[in-house]
Design an enzyme around this catalytic site. Structure first.
Site, PDB file in Angstrom:
ATOM      1  N   SER A  64       2.048   0.748   0.084  1.00  0.00           N
ATOM      2  CA  SER A  64       2.277   2.088  -0.480  1.00  0.00           C
ATOM      3  C   SER A  64       3.645   2.126  -1.156  1.00  0.00           C
ATOM      4  CB  SER A  64       2.220   3.140   0.632  1.00  0.00           C
ATOM      5  OG  SER A  64       3.363   3.014   1.470  1.00  0.00           O
ATOM      6  N   ASP A 118      -1.226   1.078  -2.972  1.00  0.00           N
ATOM      7  CA  ASP A 118      -1.902   2.254  -2.410  1.00  0.00           C
ATOM      8  C   ASP A 118      -1.211   3.534  -2.912  1.00  0.00           C
ATOM      9  OD1 ASP A 118      -3.662   3.618  -0.696  1.00  0.00           O
ATOM     10  OD2 ASP A 118      -2.268   3.531   1.003  1.00  0.00           O
ATOM     11  N   HIS A 152      -5.806  12.133   5.560  1.00  0.00           N
ATOM     12  CA  HIS A 152      -4.818  11.160   6.037  1.00  0.00           C
ATOM     13  C   HIS A 152      -4.204  11.596   7.370  1.00  0.00           C
ATOM     14  CE1 HIS A 152      -4.671  10.081   1.621  1.00  0.00           C
ATOM     15  NE2 HIS A 152      -4.888   8.919   2.198  1.00  0.00           N
ATOM     16  N   GLY A 153      -3.723  10.627   8.132  1.00  0.00           N
ATOM     17  CA  GLY A 153      -2.955  10.938   9.335  1.00  0.00           C
ATOM     18  C   GLY A 153      -3.784  10.971  10.602  1.00  0.00           C
ATOM     19  N   HIS A 164     -10.654   6.845   1.765  1.00  0.00           N
ATOM     20  CA  HIS A 164      -9.301   6.944   2.330  1.00  0.00           C
ATOM     21  C   HIS A 164      -9.382   7.692   3.666  1.00  0.00           C
ATOM     22  CE1 HIS A 164      -6.529   5.786  -1.074  1.00  0.00           C
ATOM     23  NE2 HIS A 164      -7.739   5.620  -1.582  1.00  0.00           N
ATOM     24  N   SER A 222      -8.889   6.206   9.454  1.00  0.00           N
ATOM     25  CA  SER A 222      -8.512   5.826  10.819  1.00  0.00           C
ATOM     26  C   SER A 222      -9.378   6.579  11.821  1.00  0.00           C
ATOM     27  CB  SER A 222      -7.029   6.141  11.074  1.00  0.00           C
ATOM     28  OG  SER A 222      -6.226   5.110  10.528  1.00  0.00           O
ATOM     29  N   ASN A 242      -9.946   2.511   3.917  1.00  0.00           N
ATOM     30  CA  ASN A 242      -8.482   2.471   4.132  1.00  0.00           C
ATOM     31  C   ASN A 242      -8.081   2.890   5.539  1.00  0.00           C
ATOM     32  OD1 ASN A 242      -8.542   2.004   1.406  1.00  0.00           O
ATOM     33  ND2 ASN A 242      -7.122   3.635   0.865  1.00  0.00           N
ATOM     34  N   ILE A 243      -7.304   2.028   6.172  1.00  0.00           N
ATOM     35  CA  ILE A 243      -6.880   2.299   7.553  1.00  0.00           C
ATOM     36  C   ILE A 243      -5.387   1.992   7.697  1.00  0.00           C
ATOM     37  CG2 ILE A 243      -7.178   1.586   9.963  1.00  0.00           C
ATOM     38  CD1 ILE A 243     -10.159   0.946   9.141  1.00  0.00           C
TER      39      ILE A 243
HETATM   40  P1  13P Z   1      -5.395   6.940   7.584  1.00  0.00           P
HETATM   41  O1  13P Z   1      -4.224   7.870   7.637  1.00  0.00           O
HETATM   42  O2  13P Z   1      -6.625   7.582   8.101  1.00  0.00           O
HETATM   43  O3  13P Z   1      -5.132   5.630   8.233  1.00  0.00           O
HETATM   44  O4  13P Z   1      -5.680   6.640   6.017  1.00  0.00           O
HETATM   45  C1  13P Z   1      -4.968   5.639   5.344  1.00  0.00           C
HETATM   46  C2  13P Z   1      -5.171   5.678   3.871  1.00  0.00           C
HETATM   47  O5  13P Z   1      -6.025   6.346   3.349  1.00  0.00           O
HETATM   48  C3  13P Z   1      -4.276   4.841   3.067  1.00  0.00           C
HETATM   49  O6  13P Z   1      -4.477   5.029   1.698  1.00  0.00           O
HETATM   50  O1  G3H Z   2      -2.340   7.167   2.527  1.00  0.00           O
HETATM   51  C1  G3H Z   2      -1.192   6.911   2.862  1.00  0.00           C
HETATM   52  C2  G3H Z   2      -0.916   5.685   3.660  1.00  0.00           C
HETATM   53  O2  G3H Z   2      -1.201   5.919   5.011  1.00  0.00           O
HETATM   54  C3  G3H Z   2       0.480   5.211   3.420  1.00  0.00           C
HETATM   55  O3  G3H Z   2       1.408   6.016   4.064  1.00  0.00           O
HETATM   56  O4  G3H Z   2       3.007   6.577   2.229  1.00  0.00           O
HETATM   57  O5  G3H Z   2       3.667   6.768   4.650  1.00  0.00           O
HETATM   58  O6  G3H Z   2       3.358   4.521   3.586  1.00  0.00           O
HETATM   59  P1  G3H Z   2       2.952   5.980   3.602  1.00  0.00           P
HETATM   60 ZN    ZN Z   3      -5.037   7.066   1.227  1.00  0.00          ZN
END
Ligand code: 13P
Ligand code: G3H
Ligand code: ZN
Length: 317
Positions: A48, A81, A179-180, A210, A213, A253-254
């Protein structure tokens, strides 16, 4: 060996999903490579903007190039990413990345497509593929009225129009994830109906999920027991990955789950060993635990055990 993202997608489409795992440091990289080799899976390393800025963008590149030598049997792609246009250009010009994601999903469709098209034109000249995003991930909850919830999900007809306008190679779709670590308050799952409609309009086109998780409840409980405060954390049901992959989801994506493993290992280690201050023992535990997590996840994605076939198709000895 670093391969192109497009090559991996071609082998996987409709059969299984490739795990796209974010890394920020050496320990994650070691666990990631080991876990993928243990489970005989191809994979995508995601970097990222935040990861590039954490130390220096060249540090992660150096770590990955070293890992390629330490684990010569690994087959993987390297992906930016959630990039903005400037970061995409930087990654394309670096010669290191297999693919980039331009995330202009906050823009109206036409502007999003125009920004994506500019990145695509540059990337394709160098054989790099481009992921774009349409729709908005985020708090789609079961208590939200259907109309409201659907407004955030990717509109299938718009997805078809967007792909045509932008020329992107894969599309991140909002189908109910976020996300998260706090994805749902209720029992909300993936919107397979939306996915089915997108796949009908975009057959054989790789889709990306995306926010995937699963936020294992056992992990959350252990973190909370060791002093954390992640009450109410909840993720995607990993048993739904297989169905999603049959509907065109080729990249999943994880990131958050890996952070949870890190947090659990370090909280428990320092709780149980308050006199210790050497960073290596918990680092070692983390690498082993993360490898175990990755191997398990690849089974759920259907990518476990596919490495020999992937190598055969790509002509890798
Ligand atoms: P999570 O926060 O569910 O792990 O998603 C990660 C992601 O989409 C990274 O692009
Ligand atoms: O989707 C986002 C990813 O989990 C990356 O997170 O921007 O904190 O590195 P980050
Ligand atoms: Zn993402």
């Amino acid at each position: 060996m670093i391969v192109s993202t497009a090559q991996l997608f071609k082998v996987a489409y409709g059969k299984f999903a490739i795990g796209a795992y974010n890394i920020n440091n050496l320990e994650q990289t070691m666990g990631l490579f080991k876990g993928n080799l243990d489970s005989q899976a191809p994979f995508i390393i995601q970097i990222s903007k935040g990861a590039r800025d954490y130390t220096n963008k060249l540090m992660l590149e150096g770590i990955i190039r070293s890992a390629e030598k330490v684990f010569p049997d690994a087959v993987f792609a390297v992906h930016l990413d959630h990039g903005d246009e400037a970061t995409c250009v930087d990654c394309i010009n670096s010669g290191f990345y297999s693919s980039v994601m331009i995330d202009a999903s906050h823009e109206p469709l036409k502007e999003n497509a125009a920004a994506t098209r500019r990145v695509v034109d540059l990337a394709h000249k160098k054989g790099i593929s481009v992921e774009a995003e349409l729709g908005q991930l985020g708090g789609v909850e079961e208590h939200v009225q259907v109309d409201e919830a659907n407004a955030k999900l990717t509109n299938p007809a718009e997805a078809q129009e967007f792909v045509k306008l932008s020329g992107c190679d894969s599309l991140a779709c909002a189908i109910g994830t976020s996300h998260g670590a706090f994805k749902f308050t209720g029992s909300q799952g993936l919107h397979f109906d939306v996915l089915e409609r997108i796949q009908k309009l975009l057959p054989n086109f790789p889709l990306v999920m995306h926010g995937s998780s699963s936020v294992p409840q056992e992990e959350v409980a252990r973190i909370n027991k060791a002093g954390g405060d992640l009450k109410g954390a909840k993720g995607v049901d990993e048993n739904q990955f297989e169905k999603a992959s049959k509907l065109g989801v080729t990249k999943i994506n994880i990131d958050t789950d890996g952070r949870l493993v890190w947090t659990r290992v370090h909280r428990e280690y320092f709780r149980d060993n308050p006199e210790k201050f050497d960073l290596r023992p918990p680092g070692k535990i983390f690498m082993a635990e993360y490898a175990k997590f990755i191997a398990h996840k690849n089974v759920k994605l259907g990518s476990a055990g596919t490495l020999p076939e992937v190598k055969k198709v790509l002509g890798i000895k």
